[in-house]
Structure formats: structure tokens, C-alpha cells
Design a protein around this motif. Structure first.
Motif, mmCIF file in Angstrom:
data_model
loop_
_atom_site.group_PDB
_atom_site.id
_atom_site.type_symbol
_atom_site.label_atom_id
_atom_site.label_comp_id
_atom_site.label_asym_id
_atom_site.label_seq_id
_atom_site.Cartn_x
_atom_site.Cartn_y
_atom_site.Cartn_z
ATOM 1 N N UNK A 296 5.952 -6.024 -7.238
ATOM 2 C CA UNK A 296 6.076 -4.888 -7.236
ATOM 3 C C UNK A 296 4.442 -4.427 -5.960
ATOM 4 N N UNK A 297 4.186 -4.535 -6.183
ATOM 5 C CA UNK A 297 2.030 -4.187 -5.727
ATOM 6 C C UNK A 297 2.297 -4.760 -4.257
ATOM 7 N N UNK A 298 2.740 -5.726 -4.402
ATOM 8 C CA UNK A 298 3.274 -6.880 -2.958
ATOM 9 C C UNK A 298 3.890 -6.253 -2.303
ATOM 10 N N UNK A 299 5.101 -5.865 -2.559
ATOM 11 C CA UNK A 299 5.927 -4.973 -1.954
ATOM 12 C C UNK A 299 5.714 -3.931 -1.475
ATOM 13 N N UNK A 300 5.091 -2.709 -2.401
ATOM 14 C CA UNK A 300 4.096 -1.623 -2.394
ATOM 15 C C UNK A 300 2.857 -2.252 -0.575
ATOM 16 N N UNK A 301 2.528 -2.970 -0.973
ATOM 17 C CA UNK A 301 1.086 -3.184 -0.324
ATOM 18 C C UNK A 301 2.307 -3.509 1.527
ATOM 19 N N UNK A 302 3.510 -4.465 1.233
ATOM 20 C CA UNK A 302 3.758 -4.457 2.659
ATOM 21 C C UNK A 302 4.544 -3.470 3.165
ATOM 22 N N UNK A 303 4.599 -2.458 2.573
ATOM 23 C CA UNK A 303 5.201 -1.807 3.489
ATOM 24 C C UNK A 303 4.119 -0.483 3.743
ATOM 25 N N UNK A 304 3.780 -0.310 2.970
ATOM 26 C CA UNK A 304 2.372 0.527 3.538
ATOM 27 C C UNK A 304 1.684 -0.730 5.105
ATOM 28 N N UNK A 305 1.570 -1.523 4.793
ATOM 29 C CA UNK A 305 1.068 -2.283 5.971
ATOM 30 C C UNK A 305 2.101 -2.049 7.399
#
Length: 115
Positions: free
Chosen positions: A61-70
Motif C-alpha cells: 500500500x505504501x509503495x502504491x501511494x508513493x508511486x502515485x505521488x511520484x
């Protein structure tokens, strides 16, 4: 009305702007897929210890959120570079995603093999 970050510079060819938007949407889909993987691992009770399953789900989940923000940051940086005739910025999102994915996959593999 354009956002303040896009007020200056020369309007790029619409094809390039649209290509930048398609790339942004592809990164968003990647982030959503990571979050969907977290939901699947947690929701369908993958055969892991409850704590391990939770840790992997939170990591995805954290990785998915980080990818979206990035993806949003990358879209803006590319748009600004095009408007000012500068070279496109290095895609820092790619090595981040590769490294984080390898770490999550390795952790999942260790958890599966040690149970």
C-alpha cells in the motif's frame, strides 16, 4: 486557468502534453495495481502469519501511494521541462519502484520459505 507552476514558458505541442498525461496515467495504474495486490493479500487471507500478511499489505500500500505521488511530481517536472526547452528529468521513480519491489518480493519470499 493554469496552475501557477505552469504559467511561464512556451506552450508545448499538445501531442507531447498528452503523451505526458498518458505516462502519468500509466504510473497511476501501477500504483493502483500495487494497492490492489495489498488488498488481495490481506483480504483473501494468503497463507501467511497474520502479522507477516499485514506487513506485506502495508508495504504494498505504501509503495502504491508513493508511486502515485511520484507520478504527479514527475508529470509536473516533465511538463515544466517541455515548457522551458530543457532536457527531460531523470525518471527517479523507476529505480525507486524496482528497488522497493525487489525488497517487498524478497521479504515475501523469506516469509513464505520460513513458515
Amino acid at each position: 486557468m493554469r496552475p501557477q507552476a505552469l504559467q511561464d514558458g512556451i506552450e508545448p505541442d499538445p501531442r507531447f502534453t498528452l503523451a505526458n498525461e498518458r505516462t502519468f496515467l500509466a504510473w497511476i495504474r501501477t500504483g493502483l495495481a500495487l494497492i490492489a495486490g495489498a488488498v488481495a493479500i490481506e483480504g483473501f487471507g494468503v497463507d501467511l502469519d497474520e502479522t507477516a500478511r499485514g506487513v506485506v499489505a502495508v508495504a504494498l500500500t505504501g509503495l502504491g501511494v508513493a508511486v502515485a505521488v511520484g507520478a504527479g511530481i514527475r508529470w509536473l517536472r516533465v511538463e515544466q521541462a517541455m515548457r522551458h526547452g530543457r532536457p527531460l528529468p531523470f525518471p527517479t521513480l523507476v529505480p525507486f519502484l524496482v528497488l522497493a519491489s525487489v525488497l517487498v518480493a524478497a521479504a515475501l519470499l523469506v516469509l513464505v520459505l520460513t513458515r
